[in-house]
Design a protein around this motif. Structure first.
Motif, PDB file in Angstrom:
ATOM      1  N   PHE A   1     -27.957 -77.942  27.379  1.00 58.32           N
ATOM      2  CA  PHE A   1     -28.623 -76.870  26.639  1.00 58.32           C
ATOM      3  C   PHE A   1     -28.231 -75.494  27.163  1.00 58.32           C
ATOM      4  O   PHE A   1     -28.087 -74.551  26.390  1.00 58.32           O
ATOM      5  CB  PHE A   1     -30.145 -77.064  26.669  1.00 58.32           C
ATOM      6  N   GLU A   2     -28.035 -75.378  28.445  1.00 56.24           N
ATOM      7  CA  GLU A   2     -27.603 -74.101  29.025  1.00 56.24           C
ATOM      8  C   GLU A   2     -26.195 -73.723  28.534  1.00 56.24           C
ATOM      9  O   GLU A   2     -25.897 -72.562  28.295  1.00 56.24           O
ATOM     10  CB  GLU A   2     -27.620 -74.165  30.548  1.00 56.24           C
ATOM     11  N   GLN A   3     -25.344 -74.714  28.360  1.00 59.59           N
ATOM     12  CA  GLN A   3     -23.963 -74.465  27.935  1.00 59.59           C
ATOM     13  C   GLN A   3     -23.847 -74.220  26.431  1.00 59.59           C
ATOM     14  O   GLN A   3     -22.939 -73.522  25.987  1.00 59.59           O
ATOM     15  CB  GLN A   3     -23.073 -75.662  28.315  1.00 59.59           C
ATOM     16  N   THR A   4     -24.741 -74.794  25.645  1.00 64.52           N
ATOM     17  CA  THR A   4     -24.595 -74.683  24.186  1.00 64.52           C
ATOM     18  C   THR A   4     -25.552 -73.687  23.545  1.00 64.52           C
ATOM     19  O   THR A   4     -25.354 -73.314  22.391  1.00 64.52           O
ATOM     20  CB  THR A   4     -24.814 -76.061  23.531  1.00 64.52           C
ATOM     21  N   TYR A   5     -26.565 -73.233  24.261  1.00 67.39           N
ATOM     22  CA  TYR A   5     -27.530 -72.295  23.700  1.00 67.39           C
ATOM     23  C   TYR A   5     -26.812 -71.010  23.272  1.00 67.39           C
ATOM     24  O   TYR A   5     -26.082 -70.414  24.046  1.00 67.39           O
ATOM     25  CB  TYR A   5     -28.624 -71.968  24.713  1.00 67.39           C
TER      26      TYR A   5
ATOM     27  N   GLY B   1     -26.956 -79.879  32.069  1.00 72.74           N
ATOM     28  CA  GLY B   1     -26.543 -78.536  31.675  1.00 72.74           C
ATOM     29  C   GLY B   1     -26.192 -78.367  30.211  1.00 72.74           C
ATOM     30  O   GLY B   1     -25.699 -77.312  29.805  1.00 72.74           O
TER      31      GLY B   1
ATOM     32  N   SER C   1     -24.413 -70.720  21.061  1.00 74.75           N
ATOM     33  CA  SER C   1     -22.993 -70.884  20.770  1.00 74.75           C
ATOM     34  C   SER C   1     -22.624 -70.484  19.342  1.00 74.75           C
ATOM     35  O   SER C   1     -21.466 -70.186  19.071  1.00 74.75           O
ATOM     36  CB  SER C   1     -22.551 -72.330  21.044  1.00 74.75           C
TER      37      SER C   1
ATOM     38  N   LYS D   1     -37.303 -84.444  31.997  1.00 76.91           N
ATOM     39  CA  LYS D   1     -36.167 -83.520  32.007  1.00 76.91           C
ATOM     40  C   LYS D   1     -35.159 -83.991  30.957  1.00 76.91           C
ATOM     41  O   LYS D   1     -35.112 -85.177  30.626  1.00 76.91           O
ATOM     42  CB  LYS D   1     -35.521 -83.504  33.384  1.00 76.91           C
TER      43      LYS D   1
END
Length: 84
Positions: free
Chosen positions: A57-61, A55, A63, A46
């Motif tokens: 990648f979820e926050q920056t994908y 989190g 951007s 992971k």
């Protein structure tokens, strides 16, 4: 000569049993067996296990979706002598 590749399972008795239909009857055959153990694939880690914050990648994908990266003109390159 024909080549057949297959995967099979070795039982608890340590014996590999092969049944290979070859479509030839009542003839002498030479058989060569080369075997290699298949190593189980390593489960992927992971992102958190690789040192990324939870989190991330979820926050920056996506951007930069509204502000795409633009490369500036770098100018013309000098012409050099050909190396022979």
């Amino acid at each position: 000569m024909q080549s057949i590749k297959l995967c099979s399972h070795v039982g608890a008795d340590g014996i590999l049993h092969l049944e290979i239909p070859v479509g030839i009857t009542d003839k002498e055959m030479e058989v060569v067996v080369i075997y290699q153990q298949i190593e189980p694939s390593v489960p992927s880690k992971k992102p958190e296990e690789l040192g990324w914050p939870a989190g991330f990648f979820e926050q920056t994908y996506g951007s930069c979706q509204d502000d795409p990266i633009v490369l500036d003109y770098e100018g013309d390159f000098e012409t050099r002598e050909e190396v022979v």
